[in-house]
Design a protein around this motif. Structure first.
Motif, PDB file in Angstrom:
ATOM      1  N   PRO A  36       0.827  -1.204   0.000  1.00 66.90           N
ATOM      2  CA  PRO A  36       0.000   0.000   0.000  1.00 66.90           C
ATOM      3  C   PRO A  36       0.867   1.262   0.000  1.00 66.90           C
ATOM      4  N   PRO A  37       0.302   2.369  -0.447  1.00 63.84           N
ATOM      5  CA  PRO A  37       1.062   3.621  -0.478  1.00 63.84           C
ATOM      6  C   PRO A  37       1.230   4.191   0.936  1.00 63.84           C
ATOM      7  N   HIS A  38       2.236   5.023   1.083  1.00 60.64           N
ATOM      8  CA  HIS A  38       2.401   5.747   2.348  1.00 60.64           C
ATOM      9  C   HIS A  38       1.759   7.127   2.168  1.00 60.64           C
ATOM     10  N   VAL A  39       0.701   7.399   2.942  1.00 63.02           N
ATOM     11  CA  VAL A  39      -0.030   8.666   2.841  1.00 63.02           C
ATOM     12  C   VAL A  39       0.148   9.432   4.146  1.00 63.02           C
ATOM     13  N   SER A  40       0.538  10.674   4.047  1.00 63.83           N
ATOM     14  CA  SER A  40       0.711  11.519   5.228  1.00 63.83           C
ATOM     15  C   SER A  40      -0.161  12.760   5.098  1.00 63.83           C
ATOM     16  N   VAL A  41      -0.979  13.020   6.120  1.00 62.87           N
ATOM     17  CA  VAL A  41      -1.872  14.176   6.115  1.00 62.87           C
ATOM     18  C   VAL A  41      -1.495  15.102   7.275  1.00 62.87           C
ATOM     19  N   THR A  42      -1.256  16.356   6.956  1.00 67.40           N
ATOM     20  CA  THR A  42      -0.917  17.360   7.971  1.00 67.40           C
ATOM     21  C   THR A  42      -1.874  18.542   7.855  1.00 67.40           C
ATOM     22  N   VAL A  43      -2.388  19.002   8.989  1.00 66.36           N
ATOM     23  CA  VAL A  43      -3.295  20.153   8.985  1.00 66.36           C
ATOM     24  C   VAL A  43      -2.468  21.431   8.877  1.00 66.36           C
ATOM     25  N   ARG A  44      -2.716  22.213   7.838  1.00 66.57           N
ATOM     26  CA  ARG A  44      -1.998  23.486   7.653  1.00 66.57           C
ATOM     27  C   ARG A  44      -2.649  24.604   8.454  1.00 66.57           C
ATOM     28  N   GLU A  45      -3.972  24.693   8.430  1.00 65.74           N
ATOM     29  CA  GLU A  45      -4.672  25.706   9.208  1.00 65.74           C
ATOM     30  C   GLU A  45      -6.121  25.289   9.384  1.00 65.74           C
ATOM     31  N   PHE A  46      -6.740  25.793  10.462  1.00 67.15           N
ATOM     32  CA  PHE A  46      -8.133  25.503  10.762  1.00 67.15           C
ATOM     33  C   PHE A  46      -8.975  26.714  10.371  1.00 67.15           C
ATOM     34  N   LYS A  47      -9.967  26.512   9.518  1.00 69.16           N
ATOM     35  CA  LYS A  47     -10.832  27.615   9.113  1.00 69.16           C
ATOM     36  C   LYS A  47     -12.296  27.352   9.437  1.00 69.16           C
ATOM     37  N   SER A  48     -12.678  26.113   9.495  1.00 64.88           N
ATOM     38  CA  SER A  48     -14.089  25.801   9.703  1.00 64.88           C
ATOM     39  C   SER A  48     -14.456  25.749  11.179  1.00 64.88           C
ATOM     40  N   LYS A  49     -13.459  25.702  12.075  1.00 67.50           N
ATOM     41  CA  LYS A  49     -13.747  25.580  13.504  1.00 67.50           C
ATOM     42  C   LYS A  49     -13.384  26.877  14.221  1.00 67.50           C
ATOM     43  N   SER A  56     -14.039  39.625  30.647  1.00 69.13           N
ATOM     44  CA  SER A  56     -13.009  40.594  31.027  1.00 69.13           C
ATOM     45  C   SER A  56     -11.710  40.324  30.285  1.00 69.13           C
ATOM     46  N   ILE A  57     -11.773  40.533  28.990  1.00 69.17           N
ATOM     47  CA  ILE A  57     -10.659  40.257  28.089  1.00 69.17           C
ATOM     48  C   ILE A  57     -10.485  41.496  27.213  1.00 69.17           C
ATOM     49  N   ASN A  58      -9.281  41.755  26.762  1.00 61.22           N
ATOM     50  CA  ASN A  58      -9.038  43.007  26.036  1.00 61.22           C
ATOM     51  C   ASN A  58      -9.603  43.026  24.611  1.00 61.22           C
ATOM     52  N   SER A  59      -9.706  41.872  23.957  1.00 63.12           N
ATOM     53  CA  SER A  59     -10.254  41.821  22.595  1.00 63.12           C
ATOM     54  C   SER A  59     -11.233  40.659  22.467  1.00 63.12           C
ATOM     55  N   PRO A  60     -12.422  40.772  23.074  1.00 69.98           N
ATOM     56  CA  PRO A  60     -13.390  39.671  22.992  1.00 69.98           C
ATOM     57  C   PRO A  60     -13.864  39.444  21.563  1.00 69.98           C
ATOM     58  N   GLY A  61     -14.232  38.202  21.268  1.00 70.77           N
ATOM     59  CA  GLY A  61     -14.742  37.898  19.931  1.00 70.77           C
ATOM     60  C   GLY A  61     -14.581  36.436  19.585  1.00 70.77           C
ATOM     61  N   ALA A  62     -14.806  36.119  18.297  1.00 69.99           N
ATOM     62  CA  ALA A  62     -14.675  34.754  17.787  1.00 69.99           C
ATOM     63  C   ALA A  62     -13.303  34.585  17.159  1.00 69.99           C
ATOM     64  N   TYR A  63     -12.713  33.422  17.367  1.00 67.05           N
ATOM     65  CA  TYR A  63     -11.372  33.138  16.848  1.00 67.05           C
ATOM     66  C   TYR A  63     -11.349  31.778  16.169  1.00 67.05           C
ATOM     67  N   GLN A  64     -10.662  31.735  15.025  1.00 65.11           N
ATOM     68  CA  GLN A  64     -10.485  30.468  14.323  1.00 65.11           C
ATOM     69  C   GLN A  64      -9.286  29.744  14.915  1.00 65.11           C
ATOM     70  N   PHE A  65      -9.375  28.412  14.890  1.00 67.01           N
ATOM     71  CA  PHE A  65      -8.265  27.617  15.379  1.00 67.01           C
ATOM     72  C   PHE A  65      -7.035  27.827  14.499  1.00 67.01           C
ATOM     73  N   GLN A  66      -5.886  27.970  15.145  1.00 67.12           N
ATOM     74  CA  GLN A  66      -4.625  28.026  14.415  1.00 67.12           C
ATOM     75  C   GLN A  66      -3.900  26.689  14.508  1.00 67.12           C
ATOM     76  N   ALA A  67      -4.092  26.015  15.597  1.00 66.44           N
ATOM     77  CA  ALA A  67      -3.490  24.695  15.807  1.00 66.44           C
ATOM     78  C   ALA A  67      -4.283  24.066  16.944  1.00 66.44           C
ATOM     79  N   ARG A  68      -3.613  23.301  17.784  1.00 70.27           N
ATOM     80  CA  ARG A  68      -4.295  22.717  18.941  1.00 70.27           C
ATOM     81  C   ARG A  68      -4.302  23.765  20.062  1.00 70.27           C
ATOM     82  N   ASP A  69      -5.188  24.739  19.918  1.00 68.60           N
ATOM     83  CA  ASP A  69      -5.228  25.860  20.848  1.00 68.60           C
ATOM     84  C   ASP A  69      -5.634  25.402  22.247  1.00 68.60           C
ATOM     85  N   ARG A  70      -4.958  25.984  23.245  1.00 69.45           N
ATOM     86  CA  ARG A  70      -5.294  25.738  24.639  1.00 69.45           C
ATOM     87  C   ARG A  70      -5.771  27.041  25.274  1.00 69.45           C
ATOM     88  N   VAL A  71      -6.134  26.983  26.554  1.00 69.36           N
ATOM     89  CA  VAL A  71      -6.698  28.152  27.240  1.00 69.36           C
ATOM     90  C   VAL A  71      -5.757  29.347  27.156  1.00 69.36           C
TER      91      VAL A  71
END
Length: 226
Positions: A36-49, A56-71
């Motif tokens: 079988p072939p060797h297939v590698s999939v890497t996420v470049r950027e998150f746009k749909s999530k 009490s945050i300086n820039s409240p709003g919606a943010y797209q995922f850039q990677a495995r974002d944490r708190v």
């Protein structure tokens, strides 16, 4: 994808996508089962999530995922916490099993002081799609009368005693009636007045008589008559 055309991958992890493409290539007889072939999939950027950061945050709003974002990543992207509002905690409001009959909301509470000072990295949780990270303004109390800096004070820790509150407000002035300090508190819709002899706590060693200040309390330090 070359040779096999469009492949539906919504809801799959990168490793599952690799397996799906591999299976399609083998099914199309472009590769043999034993090679079988060797297939590698890497996420470049998150746009749909996306996730929301509010409160009490300086820039409240919606943010797209850039990677495995944490708190901490989410807080940083939202411009950091506005600590002048007395922030002590955060909460993640998460939707479990969205779009199903079993959909429900859960709340995960995080102690921000411990997290941001580096002592509680277990609270640096992963952010999921559609999460709401909410950082509420801390409730406060009021202190008026003969203290150095009367005014409103937010909670910056879990428990604040009367002596600590007075110290935080700059201590007593020389004409303060220390032993006639009063706390006005609302309990079950009724006003309650608590008179405290502060000298007995600070000079008499009776720390057990120190009173815990509650949200909404008004501390009054009157002027001495003499």
């Amino acid at each position: 994808f070359p040779l096999i055309g469009r492949v539906k991958v919504a809801g799959l992890s990168s490793s599952q996508i690799e397996s799906r493409i591999t299976e399609k290539l083998v099914e199309g007889q472009f590769f043999r089962d034993d090679a079988p072939p060797h297939v590698s999939v890497t996420v470049r950027e998150f746009k749909s999530k996306k996730y929301m950061v509010l409160g009490s945050i300086n820039s409240p709003g919606a943010y797209q995922f850039q990677a495995r974002d944490r708190v901490i990543d989410a807080i940083s992207r939202a411009g950091g916490v506005d600590f002048e509002k007395g922030v002590t905690e955060a909460m993640i409001i998460r939707t479990e099993r969205p779009g199903t009959a079993d959909e429900r909301k859960i709340v995960i509470r995080i102690e921000l002081d411990r997290l941001l000072k580096g002592g509680d990295q277990a609270s640096n949780l992963l952010i999921y799609d559609k999460d709401l990270l909410y950082i509420p303004k801390s409730e406060g109390y009021y202190i008026i009368g003969e203290v150095g800096s009367p005014g409103q004070y937010p909670y910056t820790q879990k428990k604040v005693t009367l002596v600590e509150a007075i110290s935080r407000a700059g201590g007593f002035t020389p004409i303060a009636a220390r032993n006639r300090t009063r706390i006005i508190r609302q309990e079950n819709g009724q006003e309650k007045i608590i008179t405290v002899k502060v000298d007995a706590i600070t000079e008499g060693g009776m720390k057990g008589q120190d009173i815990t200040v509650m949200p909404g309390d008004v501390i009054i330090v009157p002027e001495s008559y003499f």
